[in-house]
Design a protein around this motif. Sequence first.
Motif, PDB file in Angstrom:
ATOM      1  N   LEU A 331      34.793  70.724  62.613  1.00  0.00           N
ATOM      2  CA  LEU A 331      35.952  70.963  62.107  1.00  0.00           C
ATOM      3  C   LEU A 331      37.328  70.314  63.015  1.00  0.00           C
ATOM      4  CD1 LEU A 331      38.123  72.282  60.033  1.00  0.00           C
ATOM      5  CD2 LEU A 331      37.577  74.426  61.326  1.00  0.00           C
ATOM      6  N   ALA A 332      36.911  70.648  64.409  1.00  0.00           N
ATOM      7  CA  ALA A 332      37.899  70.297  65.383  1.00  0.00           C
ATOM      8  C   ALA A 332      38.047  68.818  65.456  1.00  0.00           C
ATOM      9  CB  ALA A 332      37.596  70.885  66.723  1.00  0.00           C
ATOM     10  N   GLU A 333      36.889  68.059  65.388  1.00  0.00           N
ATOM     11  CA  GLU A 333      37.127  66.485  65.476  1.00  0.00           C
ATOM     12  C   GLU A 333      37.769  65.908  64.278  1.00  0.00           C
ATOM     13  OE1 GLU A 333      36.212  62.536  64.779  1.00  0.00           O
ATOM     14  OE2 GLU A 333      35.344  64.055  63.767  1.00  0.00           O
ATOM     15  N   ARG A 334      37.529  66.327  63.058  1.00  0.00           N
ATOM     16  CA  ARG A 334      37.987  66.074  62.102  1.00  0.00           C
ATOM     17  C   ARG A 334      39.524  66.100  62.161  1.00  0.00           C
ATOM     18  NH1 ARG A 334      33.941  64.726  58.154  1.00  0.00           N
ATOM     19  NH2 ARG A 334      32.492  63.620  59.404  1.00  0.00           N
ATOM     20  N   MET A 335      39.893  67.384  62.388  1.00  0.00           N
ATOM     21  CA  MET A 335      41.398  67.569  62.494  1.00  0.00           C
ATOM     22  C   MET A 335      41.974  66.688  63.498  1.00  0.00           C
ATOM     23  SD  MET A 335      41.262  71.873  62.827  1.00  0.00           S
ATOM     24  CE  MET A 335      43.093  72.062  63.044  1.00  0.00           C
ATOM     25  N   GLY A 336      41.479  66.359  64.795  1.00  0.00           N
ATOM     26  CA  GLY A 336      42.216  65.437  65.247  1.00  0.00           C
ATOM     27  C   GLY A 336      42.126  64.144  64.871  1.00  0.00           C
ATOM     28  N   SER A 337      40.946  63.678  64.363  1.00  0.00           N
ATOM     29  CA  SER A 337      41.041  62.316  63.596  1.00  0.00           C
ATOM     30  C   SER A 337      42.061  62.232  62.452  1.00  0.00           C
ATOM     31  CB  SER A 337      39.551  62.043  63.170  1.00  0.00           C
ATOM     32  OG  SER A 337      39.211  60.860  62.629  1.00  0.00           O
ATOM     33  N   PHE A 338      42.028  63.193  61.663  1.00  0.00           N
ATOM     34  CA  PHE A 338      43.146  63.034  60.561  1.00  0.00           C
ATOM     35  C   PHE A 338      44.428  63.073  61.263  1.00  0.00           C
ATOM     36  CE2 PHE A 338      46.283  65.188  57.816  1.00  0.00           C
ATOM     37  CZ  PHE A 338      46.074  64.346  56.740  1.00  0.00           C
ATOM     38  N   MET A 339      44.796  63.738  62.236  1.00  0.00           N
ATOM     39  CA  MET A 339      46.220  63.454  62.906  1.00  0.00           C
ATOM     40  C   MET A 339      46.209  62.136  63.624  1.00  0.00           C
ATOM     41  SD  MET A 339      47.889  66.232  62.327  1.00  0.00           S
ATOM     42  CE  MET A 339      49.228  66.542  63.359  1.00  0.00           C
ATOM     43  N   GLY A 340      45.170  61.877  64.192  1.00  0.00           N
ATOM     44  CA  GLY A 340      45.024  60.356  64.720  1.00  0.00           C
ATOM     45  C   GLY A 340      45.521  59.153  63.941  1.00  0.00           C
ATOM     46  N   GLN A 341      44.846  59.387  62.741  1.00  0.00           N
ATOM     47  CA  GLN A 341      45.166  58.302  61.763  1.00  0.00           C
ATOM     48  C   GLN A 341      46.354  58.419  60.948  1.00  0.00           C
ATOM     49  OE1 GLN A 341      41.222  57.251  59.617  1.00  0.00           O
ATOM     50  NE2 GLN A 341      40.323  58.820  60.606  1.00  0.00           N
ATOM     51  N   THR A 342      47.085  59.473  60.945  1.00  0.00           N
ATOM     52  CA  THR A 342      48.039  59.647  59.865  1.00  0.00           C
ATOM     53  C   THR A 342      49.566  60.028  60.735  1.00  0.00           C
ATOM     54  OG1 THR A 342      47.700  62.277  59.716  1.00  0.00           O
ATOM     55  CG2 THR A 342      46.612  60.638  58.233  1.00  0.00           C
ATOM     56  N   MET A 343      49.482  59.737  61.953  1.00  0.00           N
ATOM     57  CA  MET A 343      50.467  60.031  62.695  1.00  0.00           C
ATOM     58  C   MET A 343      50.656  58.913  63.893  1.00  0.00           C
ATOM     59  SD  MET A 343      51.634  63.262  65.211  1.00  0.00           S
ATOM     60  CE  MET A 343      53.304  63.345  65.933  1.00  0.00           C
ATOM     61  N   LYS A 344      51.885  58.428  63.918  1.00  0.00           N
ATOM     62  CA  LYS A 344      52.007  57.104  64.718  1.00  0.00           C
ATOM     63  C   LYS A 344      51.714  57.599  66.280  1.00  0.00           C
ATOM     64  CE  LYS A 344      55.553  54.198  66.416  1.00  0.00           C
ATOM     65  NZ  LYS A 344      57.177  53.725  66.129  1.00  0.00           N
ATOM     66  N   PRO A 345      50.922  56.795  67.068  1.00  0.00           N
ATOM     67  CA  PRO A 345      50.492  57.271  68.403  1.00  0.00           C
ATOM     68  C   PRO A 345      51.935  57.234  69.231  1.00  0.00           C
ATOM     69  CG  PRO A 345      49.288  55.509  67.816  1.00  0.00           C
ATOM     70  CD  PRO A 345      50.158  55.608  66.676  1.00  0.00           C
ATOM     71  N   GLY A 346      51.843  57.683  70.644  1.00  0.00           N
ATOM     72  CA  GLY A 346      52.987  58.180  71.143  1.00  0.00           C
ATOM     73  C   GLY A 346      53.013  59.552  71.344  1.00  0.00           C
ATOM     74  N   TYR A 347      51.976  60.200  71.626  1.00  0.00           N
ATOM     75  CA  TYR A 347      51.913  61.739  71.761  1.00  0.00           C
ATOM     76  C   TYR A 347      52.484  62.054  73.020  1.00  0.00           C
ATOM     77  CZ  TYR A 347      48.535  60.031  68.375  1.00  0.00           C
ATOM     78  OH  TYR A 347      47.963  59.594  67.441  1.00  0.00           O
ATOM     79  N   SER A 348      53.199  63.363  73.045  1.00  0.00           N
ATOM     80  CA  SER A 348      53.650  63.910  74.257  1.00  0.00           C
ATOM     81  C   SER A 348      53.390  65.105  74.388  1.00  0.00           C
ATOM     82  CB  SER A 348      55.587  64.040  74.196  1.00  0.00           C
ATOM     83  OG  SER A 348      55.795  64.788  73.121  1.00  0.00           O
ATOM     84  N   LYS A 349      52.995  66.010  73.347  1.00  0.00           N
ATOM     85  CA  LYS A 349      52.329  67.341  73.376  1.00  0.00           C
ATOM     86  C   LYS A 349      51.365  67.576  72.439  1.00  0.00           C
ATOM     87  CE  LYS A 349      55.301  70.484  74.515  1.00  0.00           C
ATOM     88  NZ  LYS A 349      56.488  71.636  74.468  1.00  0.00           N
ATOM     89  N   VAL A 350      50.321  68.452  72.660  1.00  0.00           N
ATOM     90  CA  VAL A 350      49.354  68.914  71.790  1.00  0.00           C
ATOM     91  C   VAL A 350      49.020  70.372  71.880  1.00  0.00           C
ATOM     92  CG1 VAL A 350      46.822  68.963  71.207  1.00  0.00           C
ATOM     93  CG2 VAL A 350      48.002  66.577  71.729  1.00  0.00           C
ATOM     94  N   ASN A 351      49.306  71.146  70.725  1.00  0.00           N
ATOM     95  CA  ASN A 351      49.236  72.255  71.115  1.00  0.00           C
ATOM     96  C   ASN A 351      48.040  73.093  70.154  1.00  0.00           C
ATOM     97  OD1 ASN A 351      49.760  75.374  71.487  1.00  0.00           O
ATOM     98  ND2 ASN A 351      51.567  75.285  70.214  1.00  0.00           N
TER      99      ASN A 351
END
Length: 529
Positions: A331-351
Motif C-alpha cells: 500500500l505504501a509503495e503504491r501511494m508513493g508511486s501514484f504521487m510520483g507519477q501524477t505530481m510534478k517533481p520538485g518536492y519540498s516536504k513529505v508528511n
Amino acid sequence: MAKVWIADKMSSRAIEVFKSRGVEVDYKPGLSDEEKLAIAGDYDAIAVRSSTTLKGALLDAAKRVKVIGRAGIGVDNVDVQGCSRRGIVVMNTPFGNTITTAELAVSHIVAAARMIPQASASTRAGKWEKSRFMGMELTGKKAGVIGAGNIGAIVCDRLKGLHMSVFVYDPFISDERASAMGVTKVETVAELAETVDILTIHVPLLDVTRGLINADIIARMKKGSILVNCARGGIVDEDALYDACKSGHLRAAALDVFENEPARENKLFELDNVSFTPHIGASTDEAQENVAVQVAEQMSDYLLSGTVSNAVNVPSLSEEEQRLLSPYMLLAERMGSFMGQTMKPGYSKVNVCFEGKAAGINRKPLINAMLQGLLSQSMEEVNAVNAGMLAKDRGIELMESACENSEHFATLIRLEVEGDEGQRCVSGTLFDEARPRFVSFDTCEVEIAPAGNLIYFQNEDKPGVIASISSVLAEAGINIGDFRLGRRENTGSAVALIQVDSSPGENILTKMSELQHVQAVRFAELGSI
C-alpha cells in the motif's frame, strides 16, 4: 569471530578498522578466478572495489557471506538481486568520493577554459605559442549543472566560489531547495543549454539520462561554450559532441568518462579542443582512504551488531514482521508511486500520518517504501533502504505523525506531498487487514484498488464530462475496467479515477485534458496486486 576477505586493492586503513573492531580480516587482492572460487566460502563478508565481480559462480561459492561492502558508489560488479535472494546485505559508500569527483569536474572546467592541457603539450614540445592559447575568464560567466545531488551540490558551491552564476536542472529539487543553495533552477535541459556558458553533468546513467545530451541539446548551447562530463559515459552523444567540437560550435569539452571503457580508441581523441582523463573521478589518496574506512566501519557494524548503513538492497525482516508488514508495504509503495507519477517533481516536504492500527506497527519500512515509490521514476538506485537518504540529499523535509484513532477506518495511512505544484494528498487503508485500497485523493473520498493503469482527472462538476472522457477512450479502443467518482463538497469540483485495460498514449491524455470542464489529467501505472 567474523571473518572478512578484502578482495581488491584497498587502503590499509580498512584492515586497521576491521582489526580494531575485533573482526578477522584477510587482505588478498589480485587472485585468479580459480583462487577466488576456492576461498570464497571461508568468509562471512567480502569487501570489494571494482575489480572483483561478485556474480554467478563466485557468488554461489560465497555460502557463508552475510554482507558485501563496495568501497565506492557503483555496485555494477555485484549481483544485488542475487544477494537479496540469499539474504546478503550489499552496502556501498556514497559519500567517500563526492568531494574528489566534484573537484575533478571543476578542474576540468578551469583547464578547458584556459586550454591548460593543450598549452602544456605545446610548451613541452619546445614551442612558445602564447597567442594560440587565448582563454576564457570564468568570473561572471553562467555555469549550468545537471543534477544537484551529493556531487552536483558541491560543484555548485565551488562554482559560486569562482564568482559564476549557477543554474541547475534537477527535477527532484524544489524551488525552496534551489534558493537555499543559491542557484537558479530551470525547468528543462534545453533551457539550461541555451542559458549557460559552461555545462557540467552530475547524474547517473539511467534509461531517462542515456543520450540526455544529444545533438539537439548541443546545438542549443551557446557558440563558444564548454561541456564537461565527469558523471557516466553514455549520457553524452559522443558523435554529436565530436561534430560540435570539430566545427567550433563548442569552444571545448572535457571528459572523464566514455560510452565504451576503457576508451583506448575514440575519434574524439583526434580533436585538440577536447581533453580527457581515464575515469579518475574517485582517484585521490583521500577518497580511497575515505571509502576504505567507511566500508570497513559499515561492515563491522553489521557483523557485530546487525546495524545496516548505506545498504542498496532491502534489509531482511523477521518472518512475523514480513507477514504483518507485507500488505502495508505494498500500500505504501503504491501511494508513493501514484504521487510520483501524477505530481510534478520538485518536492519540498513529505508528511506521512498513520492512524488506527497503522500507528502501532513498525512505520520506518513503510515510510521508506513510500519514498521509494515517490522518487523511483527517475532517481538513481532508489530502494526501500536508501530512499530516505536520497530524499534528504534533495532537501525534502520529512514529517511523520501517528494517531491511535481513525475517524472512518480501522487503519489508515495519509501521504501529503508539497512541492512546486503545491500540495497533493492520497490516503489508503487495508480491507480485511490484507487488501490495499486508495480511499481519498486531495480530500475527496474516492475508493479504488491501487493497481493497473489509473487515469486520474479533476474537473468542474458539470454535466457531460464523464461522457466526453468515455468517448475519447472508446474512440482510442481503450476499455474501462473501473470508474470511480467523488465530489468536493461546496466547491463545484470533482475527482475521478478510471482503471483502464491498456495504457493510453500521451496524445490521448492530452486530448482528454483539452475537453471542456476538465482541469487536470494524470496517469499512473501501478502494476498488479
